[in-house]
Design an enzyme around this catalytic site. Structure first.
Site, short mmCIF file in Angstrom:
data_model
loop_
_atom_site.label_atom_id
_atom_site.label_comp_id
_atom_site.label_asym_id
_atom_site.label_seq_id
_atom_site.Cartn_x
_atom_site.Cartn_y
_atom_site.Cartn_z
CG ASP A 34 -0.20 -0.20 2.43
OD1 ASP A 34 1.12 -0.29 2.47
OD2 ASP A 34 -0.76 0.19 3.58
CG HIS A 219 7.58 -2.94 10.73
ND1 HIS A 219 7.07 -3.99 10.11
CD2 HIS A 219 7.90 -1.84 9.98
CE1 HIS A 219 7.07 -3.51 8.94
NE2 HIS A 219 7.43 -2.20 8.72
CD GLU A 222 10.69 3.28 10.90
OE1 GLU A 222 10.81 3.81 9.78
OE2 GLU A 222 9.78 2.65 11.20
#
Length: 389
Positions: A34, A219, A222
């Site tokens: 996306d 994830h 970060e």
């Protein structure tokens, strides 16, 4: 901390041109479906589905809007970009088109293997089931691979199913990934805000995947830093780190240039845990202040299992070739460096070992060998021409 320019010991540096970078075989492990739509496709799908909230109706202006919104420093505007792309990805045909174009675009850019992630739970607003979402995307990837082959390009695309950290469907999505693991899905991921939503909230999903001997990335490292990395590895057992750029916080560089790794950084390097680094995206999220300051320079020098990725090609206005162009311009990287990053990524892919090895030996190494031969030939011709003058 300032990254140091990497040197390879070459007397004549094999600095690749933009055209050679584009032609070089590349491997992509961290890219969101996306976050990579063509602006023209967004406009088309919005028109077809009656979505009237786009900020721009002209594809060129819309592409600029996405990049400026992502660069704005406003979290609200950044998240709004994904609201628009997800809004036009709610039907089977839309998902299939977006996935097919994703594969085509990557193949055109020289990507030979890619793992593309998306969250099925974000595409249910018009009645699709989770299974229908996965099947539509898989069908699109296969169509894109076919089109790429017709255009003289080779690419293989695997899907990573993502669960959102703030939601409560991680186990359900993990089970979905497991059901489709031999049908185009190669692994699992969790994404979303790190702060306040640690991966440990989804331990049941990770325990399930480990019992099933399945692959997953998380994830981590970060926005939140070392605690996020530690939890992803030691509590959850992640195979790879999505971004992981903040591992640099556990590395100290003394005034004399000597380097000391903390225990977590040493563990990550010693265990060869892959880092899915996304330089341009990291600049947008302030994980780094410039390409020159990006930790990838130091991580390359210290031989971490670093890989180069795009994250969100639309929002970052990037591609794998552009990411490597930035690194070549900043650190003076050569074709050897590009091959090193690419082999790292292929070694870290979530497909069987023999298939990874075949990609490295039959596609990646021959591709770089051809480019290096071209470079040497051009250098020889250039030297001969200069001598003749």
């Amino acid at each position: 901390m300032t990254s140091q320019t990497h040197t390879t010991g070459h007397t004549d540096r094999e600095t690749p041109s933009a055209e050679q970078i584009r032609r070089a075989p590349k491997v992509l492990l961290h890219d969101h479906l996306d976050g990579g739509l063509r602006p023209g496709t967004i406009v088309d799908l919005a028109r077809e589905n009656g979505y009237e909230a786009l900020p721009e109706a002209d594809p060129d202006k819309l592409g600029i809007w996405f990049r400026e919104a992502a660069d704005s420093g406003s979290l609200e505007r950044y998240l709004e970009t994904f609201a628009h792309t997800c809004a036009v990805m709610q039907t089977r045909d839309a998902l299939k088109r977006v996935a097919a174009e994703c594969a085509e675009d990557l193949a055109e850019d020289g990507v030979v293997y890619a793992e593309i992630r998306y969250a099925p739970e974000q595409h249910l607003e018009q009645g699709l089931t989770l299974e229908e979402v996965v099947e539509a995307v898989n069908e699109g990837f296969r169509e894109g691979e076919r089109r790429a082959k017709e255009n003289g390009h080779r690419i293989r695309v695997g899907a990573l199913l993502t669960a959102m950290r703030h939601a409560a469907r991680a186990l359900e999505i993990a089970e979905l990934a497991n059901r489709y693991r031999d049908l185009g899905v190669v692994g699992f991921d969790i994404a979303g805000a790190e702060a306040g939503f640690p991966p440990t909230r989804h331990l049941d999903a990770f325990e399930f995947l480990k019992r099933e001997n399945n692959h997953f990335t998380i994830h981590a490292g970060e926005a939140f830093g070392l605690p996020s990395i530690w939890q992803a590895l030691q509590w959850c057992g992640a195979d790879r780190l999505g971004h992981g750029v903040r591992i640099i916080d556990d590395i100290e560089v003394a005034e004399d240039g000597s380097v000391r790794l903390g225990r977590l950084a040493s563990y990550v390097r010693d265990k060869r845990i892959p880092l899915e680094l996304c330089p341009t995206s990291n600049l947008q999220t302030a994980a780094a202040t410039s390409y020159a300051e990006h930790p990838i320079g130091m991580l390359r020098k210290l031989h971490f299992r670093a890989t180069v990725n795009t994250d969100n090609r639309l929002m970052s206005g990037t591609s794998m070739s552009r990411e490597f162009e930035h690194l070549v311009d900043t650190f003076g990287y050569t074709l050897d460096d590009m091959q090193w990053f690419t082999v790292n990524a292929m070694k870290s892919a979530f497909i069987p070992f023999d298939e990874r090895l075949a990609m490295i030996n039959d596609v990646i190494k021959p591709g770089y060998a051809e480019l290096k031969s071209e470079w040497l030939f051009r250098q020889t011709v250039s030297t001969s021409t200069s001598a003749a003058k």
